[in-house]
Structures are given as C-alpha cells and as structure tokens.
Write an enzyme that holds these catalytic residues in place. Structure first.
Site, PDB file in Angstrom:
ATOM      1  N   MET A   9       0.844  -1.190   0.000  1.00 13.08           N
ATOM      2  CA  MET A   9       0.000   0.000   0.000  1.00 13.08           C
ATOM      3  C   MET A   9       0.880   1.241   0.000  1.00 13.08           C
ATOM      4  SD  MET A   9      -2.862  -1.060   2.836  1.00 13.08           S
ATOM      5  CE  MET A   9      -1.647  -1.647   4.030  1.00 13.08           C
ATOM      6  N   GLY A  23       1.404   4.198   4.730  1.00 10.29           N
ATOM      7  CA  GLY A  23       2.230   3.375   3.862  1.00 10.29           C
ATOM      8  C   GLY A  23       2.662   2.072   4.490  1.00 10.29           C
ATOM      9  N   SER A  24       2.405   0.933   3.844  1.00  7.77           N
ATOM     10  CA  SER A  24       2.644  -0.336   4.513  1.00  7.77           C
ATOM     11  C   SER A  24       2.369  -1.510   3.583  1.00  7.77           C
ATOM     12  CB  SER A  24       1.743  -0.420   5.743  1.00  7.77           C
ATOM     13  OG  SER A  24       0.447   0.055   5.428  1.00  7.77           O
ATOM     14  N   ARG A  25       2.207  -2.695   4.195  1.00 13.86           N
ATOM     15  CA  ARG A  25       2.000  -3.915   3.420  1.00 13.86           C
ATOM     16  C   ARG A  25       1.171  -4.899   4.232  1.00 13.86           C
ATOM     17  NH1 ARG A  25       7.300  -7.419   1.813  1.00 13.86           N
ATOM     18  NH2 ARG A  25       6.477  -9.481   2.317  1.00 13.86           N
ATOM     19  N   ILE A  44       1.993  -5.194   8.096  1.00 11.33           N
ATOM     20  CA  ILE A  44       3.417  -4.897   8.243  1.00 11.33           C
ATOM     21  C   ILE A  44       3.648  -3.401   8.068  1.00 11.33           C
ATOM     22  CG2 ILE A  44       5.735  -5.363   7.364  1.00 11.33           C
ATOM     23  CD1 ILE A  44       4.609  -8.006   6.248  1.00 11.33           C
TER      24      ILE A  44
END
Length: 233
Positions: free
Chosen positions: A102, A189-191, A159
């Site tokens: 993301m 912002g991440s995953r 994450i």
C-alpha cells in the site's frame, strides 16, 4: 433534508482514527494562512491529503464460500512460498503468501480476507524497512491474525513500512468476522501479507492492483459455481 442526505451520501466517509490527525492539520493550516499564503496553502493541501488518507469507502464483497478477498487496497508485490511469522504459530513449513503493498495514496483500512473466527492475534515490534522488501516480513513491526474459516486457517499480517509507524487493530481474539469486514488500519504506507495453504488456486498476478474486500485473490474451490452473493460494508 433530502438534499443534506444526498450530500452526506455522496461524501466518502473518514475513519475515526484519522480525526486527530485531520484536526491537527487543519489547525496548522489556519495558523499558517494568517502569516503566509504560500505556506498556508501548502498546509491546506496537507490537511486535504490527510483526510483522503483516512477515507473509508464502502465495499461490495463477494461472499461465496471458498473465496479469499484482498485485505488491502494496493498492488500485488509478491506471490510465492514463505514461512509465516513465528509468533503466529501457523506453520513450520512454507505456505502460499500473497503480499499487497500500500502506498500513501491508497485506502489504508484493512478488511478480512475470509469469514471465520479470530483464533489468535500476535503483535511484534520491529524495524521500519521499506515494506516492499522481502525481509520486511521478518524484520518490521507487524500485527498478525489467524482466522479459522470453513476451509481451514488463513493468516493475515499487517506490516509497517518506511513511513508507517502505527498499526491499529479493531478486533479481538475469539470474535467472529465476516469476509470484507474491517479489522484494522496501518498509518501512512505499509503492506499486508496473506498466508494460504499450498495448492490454493490463485486468481491474481504480481503487479495487479487490488481493492480491499472486493478483489478475489484466491479460491479454495477447484470447480467453483457461478452463484455468488454480495454484501456492502
């Protein structure tokens, strides 16, 4: 009243987690506008971006048993075999992992990939490496869930990334959650990784864009039927 209702329905909802950040951005914008038009307008832009970051639009989720939907808006960054986080106790052998990255412009509210009971939630502090790196799954701050559904267990791991510094969970162990329902949020912002049994039929490819709660990632059913119900949430 009908006009106000129409306007309200046309606006994208903002998640309550964003209220403090939006309020701070608005106060800063008002303060800067009083002394500098240029910097004030930059602050206004920041306030608008902050509101957009925390937007929480409704989604239409396919509900047929066996489907696995995307837990996050973003882009499929990796598909392959990987060991799930040790703290989850999910498996000692590699599972199928689908990773969604993301960026800061995506919706960051995360949704359950399947319907089931939340058996375990495990938070682990860590680093803030680029979330697109493979080692981010091992080294970064993360929060993992095990969801026991009709087709077995599914692992979902939020994450943190370079900018993300806060993982928020909306659920608790023992709760039942429906596919496409909100379970958490990652700020800035991440995953999100999804762990599935090896052999599960994958319906997406690397580089593909996803919509949380709507995009079908995989299907447990090797010979699926065409009958699919939908739910808006």
């Amino acid at each position: 009243m009908s006009v106000l209702t129409s306007i309200r329905k046309s606006l994208v909802p903002i998640h309550r987690e964003g209220y403090p950040f939006i309020a701070i951005a608005v106060v800063i914008a008002i303060g800067l506008l009083s002394v500098s038009t240029f910097f004030g307008m930059l602050a206004v832009g920041l306030a608008i971006w902050t509101a957009l970051f925390f937007r929480d639009p409704q989604r239409v989720t396919p509900l047929r048993e066996g489907l696995v939907v995307a837990p996050a808006d973003g882009r499929i960054s990796q598909i392959g075999l990987a060991l799930p986080p040790r703290e989850l106790g999910l498996s000692e052998v590699p599972l199928l992992r689908i990773s969604i990255f993301m960026n800061v412009f995506n919706v960051h509210v995360n949704r359950a990939p399947v319907t089931g009971r939340i058996e375990k939630i495990a938070y682990k502090p860590g680093l803030f490496l680029n979330a697109e790196l493979d080692k981010a799954s091992e080294d970064n701050e993360r929060n993992g869930l095990i969801i026991h559904g009709p087709n077995g267990v599914v692992g979902v791991v939020q994450i943190a990334g370079l900018i993300a510094r806060r993982i928020v969970s909306f659920v608790h162990e023992g709760e039942t959650i429906g596919a496409g329902e909100r379970f958490g949020l990652i700020r800035f912002g991440s995953r999100v990784d999804v762990y599935l049994p090896v052999g599960t039929r994958v319906l997406v490819s690397e580089g593909q864009l996803t919509v949380a709660g709507e995009t079908i990632l995989a299907d447990y059913d090797a010979a699926p039927t065409r009958d699919i119900a939908f739910r808006v949430s």
